[in-house]
Design an enzyme around this catalytic site. Structure first.
Site, short mmCIF file in Angstrom:
data_model
loop_
_atom_site.label_atom_id
_atom_site.label_comp_id
_atom_site.label_asym_id
_atom_site.label_seq_id
_atom_site.Cartn_x
_atom_site.Cartn_y
_atom_site.Cartn_z
N LYS B 81 0.87 -1.19 0.00
CA LYS B 81 0.00 0.00 0.00
C LYS B 81 0.90 1.23 0.00
O LYS B 81 1.90 1.27 0.73
CB LYS B 81 -0.89 -0.04 1.24
CG LYS B 81 -1.90 1.10 1.32
CD LYS B 81 -2.81 0.92 2.54
CE LYS B 81 -3.90 1.99 2.57
NZ LYS B 81 -4.85 1.80 3.69
N SER B 156 -9.54 1.78 2.49
CA SER B 156 -8.63 2.52 1.65
C SER B 156 -7.56 1.67 0.96
O SER B 156 -6.93 2.15 0.03
CB SER B 156 -7.92 3.59 2.49
OG SER B 156 -7.16 3.00 3.53
N SER B 180 -10.15 -0.41 6.70
CA SER B 180 -9.51 -0.24 5.38
C SER B 180 -8.76 -1.46 4.84
O SER B 180 -8.41 -1.48 3.66
CB SER B 180 -8.55 0.95 5.42
OG SER B 180 -9.27 2.15 5.38
#
Lengths: 67, 470
Positions: B81, B156, B180
Site C-alpha cells: 500500500k 482505503s 480499510s
C-alpha cells in the site's frame, strides 16, 4: 443533553470563530461551508455519547488492549 | 503456467523450494497480469522495473540451486500500500501533495518482508491519505473492482486487494483505521486480516489516526494470511503502540481447527441493517460453522450504538492533528473529500475527544465480557455488496443511507476495541459481486481466527473463484 438539531447559521459562526480566532487555522468561507454538513454529522454522532455514564471509565489517551 | 492467480503463497513457497516452480516464472506471471490489467483497474502508483524484478527472482532461484537457505517468503511477489515507506520507491499516499515524495528508510514491516525473501513488485493505490473506504480518488482517479469495473474496489487499501485478486502479486500489505483492510478484501473477494492493535508495528507507515491504525496482510487465502502475519508481527520499541507479546506459530497452527468452539452472533448493531443477499450468505455461513459441531449463540454488546460517535471523534481529531501543518500549506492540493474531513476535525472539542476515549473503554470492556462466553464473533464484513463508483446512497430494509456509512458500519467497532478481525469470502450476489464473512476474536488470539477461517475455506470454494477479467 445537548441539542442534536444543530442550527446551521449558529454552527457556521461558531466554527468560523473557533478556527480563525482560537485555532489560527486559515480557512475560507467556501471551504467552511463545504465542510459544514460533515461537521454537523460528526457532532450529531458525538453528542449521542452524552447518554453514556462514563463516571466509572478513566480517560484513556493511550490505547492498549488487554489480552 | 496458468497465471499467478493459480498459486497461493503456500503453493508458490513449496514449489520454489522444491524446484517445481521457478521464482522467475512466478514473477513473469505477476508482471503479465499487471501489464494486462493495471491501466484498466488503476492499481499501481509505482511499479518496480521488470528487469530488476526478474533479476531478483533469478537470484532466489540460484540460491535454491546452490543449497542456500531461503527465507519464509523467498520469491513471493508482494505489493505495498502506498503509505508504507520504501527507501527505493516514492511513497505518495495517492495524493498530489506527496507526488514523488521519497523516504530514506523502509517501514519496519517492509524491512521484515524483504528479509523474508519477499520481492516487492511496487506501491499500490490507496484512498488518498488512507482516509476513505472506496479508493475513488480525485487526483489519482478511481480504482476499479475486478469483478465489475463499474463498482468500487473498497478502501482505503483498494490497490492491495485488486492486486491480490487479479494475480499481480500473491500478497499485499494494507492498513486499517475504520476497516480499510477489510472493505477492499470483502469487495474484491479476497482474505484480509486486521490483527490486534499493537501486534504489527506501524513505524514507517503514514498515519491516519494513531490510536486506531492497524497494519496487516491481504491475501487470497487464510493460510497465506498466516504466512504474512508470521513475518510482519513482532514488537518494535520505536512504535509507541507496539506491544511485546509472544508471537504464536501461525503457519504451523493454522491447520489445527478447534474441536469445540463457541461462535457468537451479535444481538446489536451488526445485523440491524443488512442487504438481503448479504444476509442470506451470512446465514449460510453460520450453517457451515454449525456443521463443524461448533456452538452458535447470541451475545450482547449493548453500548455499540455509541461506537460511531467515539470512532468519529477520535479519528477526526487525530487525523486533523496529524495533517495540521500540511493543511496550512497544501490544502488546495488535497482532494475536496479529504479536505472536508480534515477541516471538520479541527472544530472538535478536547472534552469530546476524551469522552470518546472513555466510551471506547466501556465498549472494549463489553467486548472482553462477551469473549468470556464466546471464542469468535461472526458478522457480515460489510452490510452491502460493492456499490457503483457513482453511487452515493443505498437502500437497505426500506431505509436510505449513504454508501460510506454502510461500508464501514460493521468494521469500525473493532478499531475502537483493537480486536483482531479476519474477513473471508462467503458468497456472491446474483450480479457476481463478492460477499464476505467477518470473524472477530479475542485480543492477540489471531491463531484461533486463522484456524476457524482456514477450516471454513477447506469447506468452501468462494476464495478460489477468479474475477472475470483474470
Amino acid at each position: 443533553m445537548a441539542n442534536r438539531d444543530l442550527n446551521s447559521d449558529a454552527l457556521l459562526v461558531a466554527c468560523d470563530a473557533v478556527l480563525r480566532e482560537i485555532a489560527g487555522y486559515p480557512i475560507t468561507a467556501d471551504r467552511l461551508n463545504a465542510a459544514l454538513p460533515l461537521i454537523r454529522e460528526i457532532q450529531s454522532a458525538i453528542r449521542a455519547m452524552d447518554e453514556v455514564d462514563v463516571s466509572a471509565s478513566e480517560p484513556m489517551t493511550t490505547f492498549r488492549p488487554v489480552a | 503456467m496458468n497465471g499467478a492467480r493459480s498459486f497461493t503463497i503456500r503453493e508458490a513457497r513449496d514449489g520454489i523450494r522444491s524446484g517445481a516452480l521457478s521464482s522467475v516464472e512466478l514473477m513473469e506471471a505477476c508482471l503479465d497480469a499487471a501489464d494486462r490489467l493495471d491501466n484498466k483497474l488503476n492499481v499501481f502508483v509505482t511499479r518496480v522495473d521488470r528487469e530488476v524484478l526478474l533479476q531478483q527472482a533469478a537470484h532466489i532461484d540460484r540460491r535454491r540451486k546452490t543449497g542456500i537457505e531461503l527465507g519464509p517468503l523467498a520469491g513471493v511477489p508482494i505489493a505495498l500500500k502506498d503509505i508504507y515507506f520504501t527507501s527505493d520507491l516514492p511513497t505518495t499516499a495517492s495524493s498530489k501533495v506527496l507526488a514523488g515524495h521519497r523516504t530514506t528508510e523502509d517501514a519496519f514491516t517492509v524491512t521484515k518482508l524483504r528479509q523474508s525473501g519477499a520481492l516487492i513488485v511496487g506501491k499500490v493505490q490507496t484512498h488518498e491519505f488512507a482516509y476513505g473506504p472506496t479508493t475513488v480518488n480525485e487526483f489519482a482517479g478511481p480504482s476499479r473492482n475486478p469483478w465489475n469495473p463499474d463498482h468500487v474496489p473498497g478502501g482505503s487499501s483498494g490497490g492491495s486487494a485488486i492486486a491480490v485478486a487479479t494475480g499481480m502479486c500473491l500478497g499485499a500489505t494494507g492498513s486499517d483505521t475504520g476497516g480499510s483492510i477489510r472493505h477492499p478484501s470483502a469487495f474484491c473477494g479476497v482474505t484480509g486480516l486486521k490483527p490486534t492493535y499493537g501486534l504489527i508495528s506501524r513505524r514507517g507507515i503514514l498515519s491516519l489516526s494513531w490510536s486506531l491504525d492497524h497494519a496487516g496482510p491481504i491475501t487470497r487465502t487464510v493460510e497465506d494470511a498466516a504466512f504474512m502475519l508470521q513475518v510482519m508481527a513482532g514488537f518494535d520499541p520505536l512504535d509507541p503502540g507496539s506491544i511485546e507479546v509472544p508471537i504464536a506459530d501461525y503457519v504451523a497452527g493454522v491447520g489445527h481447527a478447534p474441536g469445540s468452539l463457541r461462535v457468537g452472533i451479535p444481538r446489536e448493531h451488526f445485523l440491524d441493517l443488512v442487504d438481503a443477499e448479504v444476509r442470506e450468505a451470512f446465514d449460510a455461513s453460520l450453517r457451515i460453522l454449525d456443521g463443524f459441531g461448533w456452538k452458535i449463540e447470541e451475545v450482547s454488546i449493548p453500548n455499540l450504538r455509541y461506537a460511531l460517535g467515539a470512532e468519529l471523534a477520535i479519528l477526526s481529531a487525530e487525523a486533523s492533528s496529524y495533517h495540521r501543518e500540511m493543511m496550512r500549506v497544501h490544502a488546495d492540493d488535497v482532494s475536496s473529500d479529504i479536505r472536508k474531513e480534515l477541516d471538520s476535525g479541527m472544530v472538535l472539542l478536547a472534552t469530546d475527544y476524551l469522552l470518546a476515549q472513555r466510551v471506547r473503554r466501556i465498549i472494549a470492556q463489553e467486548f472482553r465480557a462477551a469473549f468470556q462466553k464466546i471464542d469468535v464473533l461472526a458478522t457480515p464484513t460489510i452490510p452491502i455488496p460493492a456499490p457503483r463508483i457513482d453511487q452515493s446512497d443505498v437502500q437497505i430494509g426500506g431505509q436510505t443511507i449513504s454508501v460510506l456509512s454502510a461500508i464501514w458500519r460493521n468494521t469500525y467497532p473493532t478499531n475502537l476495541t483493537g480486536s483482531p478481525a479476519l474477513c473471508i469470502p462467503c458468497g456472491f450476489t446474483e450480479g457476481g459481486l463478492p460477499i464476505s464473512l467477518q470473524l472477530i476474536g479475542r485480543n492477540f488470539d489471531e491463531l484461533t481466527l486463522l484456524q476457524v477461517g482456514h477450516r471454513f475455506q477447506l469447506e468452501t470454494d468462494w476464495h478460489s473463484r477468479k474475477p472475470p477479467a483474470v
